[in-house]
Motif scaffolding. Structure first.
Motif, PDB file in Angstrom:
ATOM      1  N   PHE A 163       0.823  -1.213   0.000  1.00  0.00           N
ATOM      2  CA  PHE A 163       0.000   0.000   0.000  1.00  0.00           C
ATOM      3  C   PHE A 163       0.855   1.260   0.000  1.00  0.00           C
ATOM      4  N   THR A 164       1.946   1.229   0.753  1.00  0.00           N
ATOM      5  CA  THR A 164       2.731   2.443   0.998  1.00  0.00           C
ATOM      6  C   THR A 164       3.949   2.574   0.091  1.00  0.00           C
ATOM      7  N   GLY A 165       4.212   1.559  -0.721  1.00  0.00           N
ATOM      8  CA  GLY A 165       5.356   1.623  -1.616  1.00  0.00           C
ATOM      9  C   GLY A 165       6.671   1.223  -0.991  1.00  0.00           C
ATOM     10  N   VAL A 166       6.635   0.618   0.202  1.00  0.00           N
ATOM     11  CA  VAL A 166       7.865   0.098   0.798  1.00  0.00           C
ATOM     12  C   VAL A 166       8.258  -1.173   0.046  1.00  0.00           C
ATOM     13  N   PRO A 167       9.461  -1.267  -0.476  1.00  0.00           N
ATOM     14  CA  PRO A 167       9.867  -2.467  -1.225  1.00  0.00           C
ATOM     15  C   PRO A 167       9.746  -3.724  -0.366  1.00  0.00           C
ATOM     16  N   VAL A 168       9.256  -4.805  -0.941  1.00  0.00           N
ATOM     17  CA  VAL A 168       9.112  -6.032  -0.168  1.00  0.00           C
ATOM     18  C   VAL A 168      10.462  -6.630   0.193  1.00  0.00           C
ATOM     19  N   THR A 169      11.545  -6.134  -0.399  1.00  0.00           N
ATOM     20  CA  THR A 169      12.867  -6.555   0.043  1.00  0.00           C
ATOM     21  C   THR A 169      13.129  -6.148   1.492  1.00  0.00           C
ATOM     22  N   ALA A 170      12.347  -5.213   2.014  1.00  0.00           N
ATOM     23  CA  ALA A 170      12.484  -4.820   3.418  1.00  0.00           C
ATOM     24  C   ALA A 170      11.925  -5.876   4.366  1.00  0.00           C
ATOM     25  N   VAL A 171      11.083  -6.772   3.872  1.00  0.00           N
ATOM     26  CA  VAL A 171      10.405  -7.758   4.720  1.00  0.00           C
ATOM     27  C   VAL A 171      11.356  -8.921   5.000  1.00  0.00           C
ATOM     28  N   ALA A 172      11.799  -9.031   6.231  1.00  0.00           N
ATOM     29  CA  ALA A 172      12.720 -10.102   6.598  1.00  0.00           C
ATOM     30  C   ALA A 172      12.040 -11.456   6.486  1.00  0.00           C
ATOM     31  N   ASP A 173      12.780 -12.426   5.994  1.00  0.00           N
ATOM     32  CA  ASP A 173      12.312 -13.810   5.925  1.00  0.00           C
ATOM     33  C   ASP A 173      11.056 -13.969   5.077  1.00  0.00           C
ATOM     34  N   LEU A 174      10.922 -13.107   4.080  1.00  0.00           N
ATOM     35  CA  LEU A 174       9.705 -13.094   3.262  1.00  0.00           C
ATOM     36  C   LEU A 174       9.467 -14.434   2.578  1.00  0.00           C
ATOM     37  N   ALA A 175      10.483 -14.993   1.955  1.00  0.00           N
ATOM     38  CA  ALA A 175      10.284 -16.218   1.182  1.00  0.00           C
ATOM     39  C   ALA A 175       9.790 -17.363   2.060  1.00  0.00           C
ATOM     40  N   ARG A 176      10.373 -17.491   3.252  1.00  0.00           N
ATOM     41  CA  ARG A 176       9.975 -18.590   4.134  1.00  0.00           C
ATOM     42  C   ARG A 176       8.535 -18.439   4.600  1.00  0.00           C
ATOM     43  N   ARG A 177       8.186 -17.216   5.033  1.00  0.00           N
ATOM     44  CA  ARG A 177       6.858 -17.038   5.605  1.00  0.00           C
ATOM     45  C   ARG A 177       5.763 -17.003   4.539  1.00  0.00           C
TER      46      ARG A 177
END
Length: 232
Positions: A163-177
């Motif tokens: 929504f806010t344009g924050v890159p999803v690369t900022a999300v730690a452990d994204l692939a696992r979760r």
């Protein structure tokens, strides 16, 4: 792409993911002699007088000085190191977050994964995820959130980034979760459909996350081992 911390795009290291010792080494190599001397004194002072002393601790004053002393591009890392040196517990980081400026709040969020072993500081993450400050949102979705947010909260954190344009690369452990998360896939599909119906483009990051949800078995529960969630 928007920088992880738009107002402090520092080359030092991501302070959410870097162990304090390594962070200090990298930061010291980039500071001027005066700034390095100030930081050394601030860290020694915080280590010698941790916790609370009077209405405000000396190390908390140093948090406020970090931008002026070290420069805005290095202030996040300096503040994180001061919090570590002061051995700030849940009560201390909560006080700093509630009373601090935006940059001081961001430093708290960066430091949580190494300072607070359990979920007690989740209210700070939840507060940051309600903010309009994208640098706070980016800081909030680090390893502490990856470890402790439940599935419902974590999915909404991912959507907040979109929504806010924050890159999803900022999300730690994204692939696992995200792996195998059918509910997240449904939410992403609904959001994409809403944007398409409104004649608005679908963020590229949405498709990246959607692809991760299709990548195999269901994700392990929050709290499972994570390469960036280990306390030190």
């Amino acid at each position: 792409m928007t920088p992880l911390h738009p107002d402090t795009d520092s080359p030092t290291a991501d302070p959410r993911l870097t162990a304090p010792g390594e962070l200090r080494t990298r930061l010291a190599a980039r500071l001027t002699d005066d700034a390095r001397s100030w930081l050394d004194r601030a860290l020694d002072e915080a280590a010698a007088h941790p916790g609370s002393h009077g209405p405000i601790s000396t190390w908390e004053l140093r948090l406020a000085e970090a931008g002026r002393r070290c420069g805005p591009e290095h202030a996040d890392a300096a503040r994180v190191l001061i919090l570590h040196a002061a051995r700030a517990d849940t009560e201390a980081v909560t006080r700093v977050y509630r009373q601090g400026t935006g940059p001081e709040r961001r430093a708290v969020l960066h430091a949580l994964a190494h300072l607070v072993p359990g979920p007690d500081a989740l209210p700070l993450v939840e507060d940051a995820l309600r903010a309009n400050d994208t640098s706070l949102v980016a800081a909030a979705v680090g390893p502490y959130a990856a470890r402790h947010l439940d599935a419902h909260q974590w999915r909404h954190a991912v959507l907040k980034c979109l929504f806010t344009g924050v890159p999803v690369t900022a999300v730690a452990d994204l692939a696992r979760r995200a792996r195998g998360d059918a509910e997240l896939a449904r939410m992403l599909g609904d959001y994409a459909a809403e944007r398409t119906a409104a004649g608005r483009p679908v963020p590229e990051d949405l498709n990246r996350v959607l692809a991760l949800t299709e990548a195999g078995s269901p994700p392990p529960p929050p709290g499972a081992a994570d390469p960036h969630g280990k306390e030190s």
